[in-house]
Design an enzyme around this catalytic site. Structure first.
Site, mmCIF file in Angstrom:
data_model
loop_
_atom_site.group_PDB
_atom_site.id
_atom_site.type_symbol
_atom_site.label_atom_id
_atom_site.label_comp_id
_atom_site.label_asym_id
_atom_site.label_seq_id
_atom_site.Cartn_x
_atom_site.Cartn_y
_atom_site.Cartn_z
ATOM 1 N N PRO A 9 0.793 -1.222 0.000
ATOM 2 C CG PRO A 9 -0.143 -1.089 2.139
ATOM 3 C CD PRO A 9 0.553 -2.027 1.206
ATOM 4 C CG ASN A 10 -0.431 4.328 1.151
ATOM 5 O OD1 ASN A 10 -1.404 4.742 0.542
ATOM 6 N ND2 ASN A 10 -0.510 3.884 2.402
ATOM 7 N NE ARG A 17 3.544 7.320 1.379
ATOM 8 C CZ ARG A 17 3.933 6.194 1.963
ATOM 9 N NH1 ARG A 17 4.290 5.165 1.237
ATOM 10 N NH2 ARG A 17 3.957 6.083 3.255
ATOM 11 C CE1 TYR A 22 8.617 5.224 2.610
ATOM 12 C CE2 TYR A 22 7.186 7.105 2.980
ATOM 13 C CZ TYR A 22 7.629 5.853 3.329
ATOM 14 O OH TYR A 22 7.081 5.221 4.407
ATOM 15 C CG ASN A 71 8.359 -1.844 0.580
ATOM 16 O OD1 ASN A 71 7.638 -1.870 1.577
ATOM 17 N ND2 ASN A 71 9.069 -0.782 0.254
ATOM 18 C CB ALA A 74 1.374 0.187 6.591
ATOM 19 C CG HIS A 77 5.023 -2.438 10.339
ATOM 20 N ND1 HIS A 77 6.345 -2.814 10.485
ATOM 21 C CD2 HIS A 77 5.013 -1.482 9.375
ATOM 22 C CE1 HIS A 77 7.095 -2.099 9.653
ATOM 23 N NE2 HIS A 77 6.314 -1.297 8.971
ATOM 24 C CD GLU A 95 10.487 -7.468 6.180
ATOM 25 O OE1 GLU A 95 10.090 -6.492 6.840
ATOM 26 O OE2 GLU A 95 10.711 -8.589 6.693
ATOM 27 C CG HIS A 97 10.819 -2.168 5.027
ATOM 28 N ND1 HIS A 97 9.455 -2.121 4.855
ATOM 29 C CD2 HIS A 97 11.088 -3.356 5.611
ATOM 30 C CE1 HIS A 97 8.924 -3.236 5.339
ATOM 31 N NE2 HIS A 97 9.893 -4.001 5.780
ATOM 32 C CB SER A 99 12.134 4.708 5.603
ATOM 33 O OG SER A 99 11.147 3.857 6.169
ATOM 34 N NE ARG A 104 9.059 6.161 8.790
ATOM 35 C CZ ARG A 104 8.188 5.909 7.817
ATOM 36 N NH1 ARG A 104 8.457 4.969 6.937
ATOM 37 N NH2 ARG A 104 7.078 6.593 7.723
#
Length: 138
Positions: A9-10, A17, A22, A71, A74, A77, A95, A97, A99, A104
């Site tokens: 997502p996103n 964004r 990012y 990736n 969210a 998690h 996996e 990411h 960031s 964070r």
């Protein structure tokens, strides 16, 4: 070698964004450059904002491909289902990411995917995908 990048997502909003986290490059532009640099690999890309569609894609490619770069955004998690799908398939998953999730919010420090993954790469921006791709060449 057949590798797929699966984004959650996103991540379709990369370049628009939270560019301070990012960056300002779209994933589509990044992916085209990645493909051009790795012509010896059959490289595919899939993105969905929907948890069940990500699970369906993992199950679809998880027995025939040589590698999956995931990736899950969210969902990393929150989704026991995606974590279970990674454990259920035979294709190795890295996996990724963009960031450093450990730098964070606290809820981003736990992953339901990591336990079933071949490895985890995070915090190197979009280069994280290239590092994951290199891991399949070893």
């Amino acid at each position: 070698m057949k590798i797929i990048i699966i984004n959650g997502p996103n991540l379709n909003l990369l370049g628009k964004r939270e560019t301070n986290i990012y960056g300002n490059q779209t994933f589509t532009a990044y992916f085209e450059n990645l493909k051009a640099k790795n012509t010896e690999i059959s490289l595919e890309y899939y993105q969905s904002n929907i948890e069940g569609e990500l699970i369906d894609k993992l199950q679809e490619v998880g027995f025939d491909y040589d590698g999956i770069i995931l990736n899950a955004g969210a969902y990393t998690h929150t989704s026991i289902g995606i974590g279970d799908a990674v454990k259920a398939i035979e294709t190795p998953v890295v996996e990724v990411h963009i960031s450093n999730t450990f730098g964070r919010e606290e809820f981003r420090h736990h992953s339901y995917i990591s336990a079933g993954a071949k490895g985890v790469i995070l915090g190197f921006g979009l280069v994280s995908y290239e590092l994951a791709l290199e891991s399949f060449k070893l």
